[in-house]
Design an enzyme around this catalytic site. Structure first.
Site, mmCIF file in Angstrom:
data_model
loop_
_atom_site.group_PDB
_atom_site.id
_atom_site.type_symbol
_atom_site.label_atom_id
_atom_site.label_comp_id
_atom_site.label_asym_id
_atom_site.label_seq_id
_atom_site.Cartn_x
_atom_site.Cartn_y
_atom_site.Cartn_z
ATOM 1 N N HIS A 1 1.238 -1.239 0.043
ATOM 2 C CA HIS A 1 0.162 0.108 -0.121
ATOM 3 C C HIS A 1 0.821 1.534 0.216
ATOM 4 O O HIS A 1 1.544 0.699 -0.269
ATOM 5 C CB HIS A 1 -0.540 -0.060 0.734
ATOM 6 C CG HIS A 1 -0.177 0.810 2.853
ATOM 7 N ND1 HIS A 1 0.225 1.379 3.012
ATOM 8 C CD2 HIS A 1 0.156 -0.777 3.437
ATOM 9 C CE1 HIS A 1 0.383 1.254 4.057
ATOM 10 N NE2 HIS A 1 0.691 -0.229 4.192
ATOM 11 N N CYS A 2 0.378 2.993 -0.473
ATOM 12 C CA CYS A 2 0.823 3.516 -0.645
ATOM 13 C C CYS A 2 0.271 4.638 0.283
ATOM 14 O O CYS A 2 -0.300 4.069 1.934
ATOM 15 C CB CYS A 2 1.218 4.549 -1.505
ATOM 16 S SG CYS A 2 -0.441 4.840 -3.010
ATOM 17 N N MET A 3 0.160 5.820 0.499
ATOM 18 C CA MET A 3 -0.913 6.517 1.196
ATOM 19 C C MET A 3 -1.980 7.047 1.234
ATOM 20 O O MET A 3 -2.765 6.152 1.786
ATOM 21 C CB MET A 3 -0.817 8.321 0.785
ATOM 22 C CG MET A 3 0.871 8.842 1.961
ATOM 23 S SD MET A 3 1.477 10.378 1.239
ATOM 24 C CE MET A 3 1.753 10.539 -0.343
ATOM 25 N N THR A 4 -2.589 6.319 -0.462
ATOM 26 C CA THR A 4 -4.302 6.493 -0.139
ATOM 27 C C THR A 4 -4.321 5.034 -1.136
ATOM 28 O O THR A 4 -6.300 4.309 -1.196
ATOM 29 C CB THR A 4 -4.597 7.192 -1.103
ATOM 30 O OG1 THR A 4 -3.371 6.946 -2.488
ATOM 31 C CG2 THR A 4 -3.814 8.946 -0.500
ATOM 32 N N ARG A 5 -3.750 3.970 -1.159
ATOM 33 C CA ARG A 5 -4.182 2.884 -2.444
ATOM 34 C C ARG A 5 -3.450 1.431 -1.688
ATOM 35 O O ARG A 5 -2.803 1.253 -1.407
ATOM 36 C CB ARG A 5 -3.865 2.921 -3.894
ATOM 37 C CG ARG A 5 -3.909 4.153 -4.544
ATOM 38 C CD ARG A 5 -2.948 4.108 -5.268
ATOM 39 N NE ARG A 5 -3.232 6.012 -6.123
ATOM 40 C CZ ARG A 5 -3.118 6.225 -7.593
ATOM 41 N NH1 ARG A 5 -3.341 4.840 -8.355
ATOM 42 N NH2 ARG A 5 -3.211 6.908 -7.505
#
Length: 459
Positions: free
Chosen positions: A26-30
């Protein structure tokens, strides 16, 4: 069961279950999923999950759930499946080699991937795990330097601590990038880390090659990425011929020796030319192109975000910072999110659709702080035309930033959060640019971008 656990459960349900997940990240939103069989993913159903703001199906399945929520959803998926975040699972034993090859070929063909998109995706995968640290360190460093600029004594203990903490990740960034590069290309991570240690080692200044002293950091992160990638290639080739009994000793030994010599004699000089060309080129584009270049760059950045390829620009920002002390590109591109915020506010003012208003209300705080995916996938992109008017608003803001020659000392999120990182005391100019992008995104969307019947696309 929490809201995040419910989202995780439905994501698993509509992606073929835990047996179909190869990799979870995951990243900051996904939430990012690599699936073994992508045909088992029900994209339409995923988009209908309450709490999911959008889905990007482009090689890696990217499910946008928003900042904060993404960590909890990814953790819930990890707990439910037993798959650790960032690690791959093995292929199922019941598939033969031919079946796996055919499945992979079908997946690649169905995605219409291009070498450029694959390249940006690989680069993004290298830097995405580093973003939380880069954001935190950048903001700390920016805040400390802001305090220094307004007269706070940088010799005080607390200022020294803040400056030290803010600089830590940037001091050892080459090592982290080397590690992640080797991991991304299925090599031994520590060998990639050695590539980073080597090319940024201060001891290089004592070594003369081609009649000149080597320059630590010459070639920047581009050199590190290439050297770490080469480590994985050489390691795999040597392992093919190395007897198992001595593999653990001689494969890494020979790999490090070969790639280290190549790095100093070839990779660093070539990467230096490439890095210089990129930094000089970007600065020339903004200096010569001025407001037109700023408008084009800002206006076309949202489509990159839409495809999830924007993280591929991270090494360019970092190389600009390494070479010149700041990146003039980041404030320009940050206007993309600001234009979208303005567009969302215009829609909020005009629409009577309760769900649409609720989505906007939930996405605006993150949008103001520079995290645009909730508004992008939840509002402007599904509605269509507001996506275009948001880009137009961004273009005007980008033109202003280019005209004022604002630049950032570190990378991080954009929006208002970027303000402390602006150099040369141009904080006020940066904020004016944001307001311009807000206003233009609002005006373009209010007048031309939104009609109430468009809200039927929000389900």
């Amino acid at each position: 069961m929490t809201k995040e656990e419910q989202i995780a459960k439905k994501i698993l349900q509509y992606t073929g279950g835990k047996e179909n997940i190869r990799k979870l990240a995951h990243c900051m939103t996904r939430v990012r999923l690599e699936l073994k069989n992508e045909e088992k993913a029900d994209i339409v159903a995923l988009r209908q999950i309450e709490g999911v703001m959008g889905v990007v199906d482009d090689g890696t399945l990217q499910i946008i759930v928003g900042p904060g929520t993404v960590n909890k959803v990814a953790d819930a998926i990890s707990r439910s499946t037993g798959i650790k975040i960032g690690e791959e699972t093995a292929e199922p034993d019941e598939l033969t080699f031919e079946e796996r090859a055919a499945l992979k070929k079908a997946n690649i063909k169905s995605k219409n991937q291009t070498p450029f998109k694959n390249f940006l995706r690989k680069i993004g995968n290298i830097f995405i795990p580093l973003i939380p640290g880069l954001v935190a360190s950048g903001i700390i460093n920016g805040a400390a330097n802001f305090a220094k600029n307004v007269g706070v004594d940088d010799k005080t203990t607390w200022m020294q601590i803040l400056l030290l903490v803010g600089s830590c990740i940037f001091t050892y960034l080459a090592v982290l990038v080397g590690w992640n590069t080797a991991k991304e290309f299925n090599g031994t991570p520590v060998l990639g880390a050695i590539a980073g240690m080597l090319l940024f080692n201060p001891g290089l200044a004592e070594i003369h090659i081609y009649g000149d002293a080597l320059i630590p950091g010459r070639g920047g992160l581009f050199g590190v990425i290439f050297a770490a990638w080469l480590m994985t290639i050489v390691e795999k080739q040597i392992r093919k011929i190395m007897p198992n009994s001595i593999d653990i000793i001689f494969t890494p030994l020979i790999t490090v020796l070969i790639v280290s010599i190549l790095s100093l004699y070839a990779i660093q000089p070539v990467a230096g030319v490439v890095a210089d060309g990129i930094t000089t080129g970007i600065k020339a584009i903004l200096d010569v192109g001025g407001v037109i270049a700023g408008a084009i760059l800002a206006g076309f950045f949202l489509p990159l975000v839409m495809l999830g390829l924007h993280q591929g620009l991270t090494p360019i920002h970092l190389e600009l910072i390494h070479a010149t002390g700041s990146t003039p590109l980041l404030p320009v591109l940050a206007m993309a999110g600001a234009g979208q915020v303005g567009a969302a506010i215009a829609i909020f003012v005009k629409t009577k659709n309760k769900k649409l208003r609720s989505i906007i209300k939930g996405g605006l705080p993150a949008g103001f702080l520079g995290i645009g995916e909730p508004l992008l996938y939840g509002v402007t992109l599904p509605l269509g035309r507001p996506f275009v008017t948001a880009c137009l608003g961004a273009a005007v803001g980008g033109a202003f930033q280019a005209f004022m020659k604002t630049a950032a000392s570190a990378i991080g999120v954009s929006g208002l959060s970027l303000t402390p990182l602006i150099v040369d005391n141009k904080y006020f100019y940066y904020l004016i640019g944001i307001v311009i992008a807000y206003a233009c995104g609002f005006i373009f969307t209010y007048l031309f971008g939104y009609k109430e019947e468009m809200s039927e696309n929000i389900k």
